[in-house]
Design a protein around this motif. Structure first.
Motif, PDB file in Angstrom:
ATOM      1  N   THR A  24       0.821  -1.224   0.000  1.00  0.00           N
ATOM      2  CA  THR A  24       0.000   0.000   0.000  1.00  0.00           C
ATOM      3  C   THR A  24       0.848   1.266   0.000  1.00  0.00           C
ATOM      4  OG1 THR A  24      -0.115   0.183   2.431  1.00  0.00           O
ATOM      5  CG2 THR A  24      -1.750  -1.230   1.331  1.00  0.00           C
ATOM      6  N   SER A 108      -5.132   3.465   0.507  1.00  0.00           N
ATOM      7  CA  SER A 108      -6.188   2.616   1.034  1.00  0.00           C
ATOM      8  C   SER A 108      -7.208   3.395   1.855  1.00  0.00           C
ATOM      9  CB  SER A 108      -5.592   1.485   1.883  1.00  0.00           C
ATOM     10  OG  SER A 108      -4.828   0.638   1.084  1.00  0.00           O
ATOM     11  N   ASP A 109      -6.833   4.566   2.405  1.00  0.00           N
ATOM     12  CA  ASP A 109      -7.778   5.356   3.192  1.00  0.00           C
ATOM     13  C   ASP A 109      -9.004   5.712   2.363  1.00  0.00           C
ATOM     14  OD1 ASP A 109      -6.676   5.425   5.681  1.00  0.00           O
ATOM     15  OD2 ASP A 109      -5.659   7.333   5.422  1.00  0.00           O
ATOM     16  N   ASN A 112     -11.160   2.619   1.714  1.00  0.00           N
ATOM     17  CA  ASN A 112     -11.948   2.270   2.901  1.00  0.00           C
ATOM     18  C   ASN A 112     -13.154   3.179   3.050  1.00  0.00           C
ATOM     19  OD1 ASN A 112     -10.083   0.290   3.529  1.00  0.00           O
ATOM     20  ND2 ASN A 112      -8.957   1.557   4.960  1.00  0.00           N
ATOM     21  N   SER A 113     -12.946   4.461   2.823  1.00  0.00           N
ATOM     22  CA  SER A 113     -14.031   5.435   2.921  1.00  0.00           C
ATOM     23  C   SER A 113     -15.100   5.166   1.861  1.00  0.00           C
ATOM     24  CB  SER A 113     -13.466   6.849   2.769  1.00  0.00           C
ATOM     25  OG  SER A 113     -14.497   7.802   2.763  1.00  0.00           O
ATOM     26  N   GLU A 115     -15.776   2.305   0.448  1.00  0.00           N
ATOM     27  CA  GLU A 115     -16.499   1.085   0.816  1.00  0.00           C
ATOM     28  C   GLU A 115     -17.599   1.391   1.836  1.00  0.00           C
ATOM     29  OE1 GLU A 115     -13.391  -2.607   0.239  1.00  0.00           O
ATOM     30  OE2 GLU A 115     -13.190  -1.378   2.025  1.00  0.00           O
ATOM     31  N   LYS A 116     -17.314   2.270   2.785  1.00  0.00           N
ATOM     32  CA  LYS A 116     -18.321   2.642   3.785  1.00  0.00           C
ATOM     33  C   LYS A 116     -19.489   3.376   3.129  1.00  0.00           C
ATOM     34  CE  LYS A 116     -15.034   2.858   7.608  1.00  0.00           C
ATOM     35  NZ  LYS A 116     -14.260   3.740   8.520  1.00  0.00           N
ATOM     36  N   ARG A 180     -18.391  -5.716  -1.981  1.00  0.00           N
ATOM     37  CA  ARG A 180     -19.227  -5.417  -0.815  1.00  0.00           C
ATOM     38  C   ARG A 180     -20.530  -6.216  -0.853  1.00  0.00           C
ATOM     39  NH1 ARG A 180     -17.302  -5.425   2.708  1.00  0.00           N
ATOM     40  NH2 ARG A 180     -18.837  -4.319   3.974  1.00  0.00           N
ATOM     41  N   ASP A 185     -14.030  -7.229   1.117  1.00  0.00           N
ATOM     42  CA  ASP A 185     -13.513  -5.872   0.998  1.00  0.00           C
ATOM     43  C   ASP A 185     -12.172  -5.857   0.273  1.00  0.00           C
ATOM     44  OD1 ASP A 185     -11.461  -6.381   2.967  1.00  0.00           O
ATOM     45  OD2 ASP A 185     -12.977  -6.079   4.507  1.00  0.00           O
ATOM     46  N   GLU A 187      -9.351  -4.812   1.217  1.00  0.00           N
ATOM     47  CA  GLU A 187      -8.216  -5.218   2.039  1.00  0.00           C
ATOM     48  C   GLU A 187      -7.881  -6.694   1.816  1.00  0.00           C
ATOM     49  OE1 GLU A 187      -5.089  -4.666   4.706  1.00  0.00           O
ATOM     50  OE2 GLU A 187      -6.407  -3.181   3.779  1.00  0.00           O
TER      51      GLU A 187
END
Length: 198
Positions: A24, A108-109, A112-113, A115-116, A180, A185, A187
């Motif tokens: 990453t 990756s931040d 991740n956001s 995906e939420k 999802r 995910d 990750e």
């Protein structure tokens, strides 16, 4: 690899070592090494620091088990700082975080956001939401979109129409929706890439 040109005198025998995730590229932590710590890191294949507070060598993860496996080591242009690309087997930070620089931005931040946000759209029941409609249509329709977007990326690359980035963004988005929908995910994808690179 021997760093015969490191400027140990300039750093008073303790050279800063920046640890970065080799997949990453997230910065994980900063530690210090003396010559013995560097030699042990190279011989064992795992990051070993010199503790300035305890005045001794310590292998990262010696108590937690969250070791940092060395992929490669670089030094900067002044020969007074190391950059170590590593594979971390667990949280790097003593607070249980992946990185000691928890708020630092890295690729990756955003994933991740995103995906939420996708998860929220799934639960919204908002018929005007494209993401909600995808989820409602089901996994077969989402899979068709992934295939369609992959084809568009390929065509864009071959025709050199200047849309590769736009099409690639569409592909990644639909791939994330697919993952999802399957309760997976990104990750997990990154971890699989890490396993393959060992």
């Amino acid at each position: 690899m021997k760093f015969i040109n490191l400027d140990w005198d300039k750093v008073n025998g303790l050279i800063p070592a920046i640890i970065q995730d080799h997949v990453t590229l997230q910065v994980l932590m900063l530690g210090y090494m003396n010559k013995e710590a560097l030699e042990k890191s190279q011989s064992k294949g795992y990051v070993t620091f010199f503790s300035r507070t305890k005045q001794r060598l310590w292998m990262k993860g010696e108590t937690s088990g969250n070791k940092l496996k060395i992929i490669n080591i670089h030094h900067d242009c002044d020969n007074d700082t190391l950059l170590i690309m590593a594979d971390n087997s667990g949280p790097t930070c003593h607070l249980g975080r992946k990185s000691c620089f928890d708020k630092a931005p890295y690729s990756s931040d955003f994933i991740n956001s995103l995906e939420k946000t996708i998860d929220k759209r799934f639960e919204s029941s908002d018929i005007t939401s494209y993401t909600y409609q995808l989820a409602k249509d089901g996994i077969k329709e989402i899979a068709k979109k992934v295939t369609e977007e992959a084809g568009e990326v390929s065509i864009s690359a071959v025709t050199n129409d200047g849309r590769v980035i736009d099409e690639a963004a569409d592909l990644v988005f639909h791939l994330l929706v697919l993952l999802r929908k399957l309760d997976m995910d990104f990750e997990q994808v990154v971890n699989e890439l890490k396993n393959r690179s060992k």
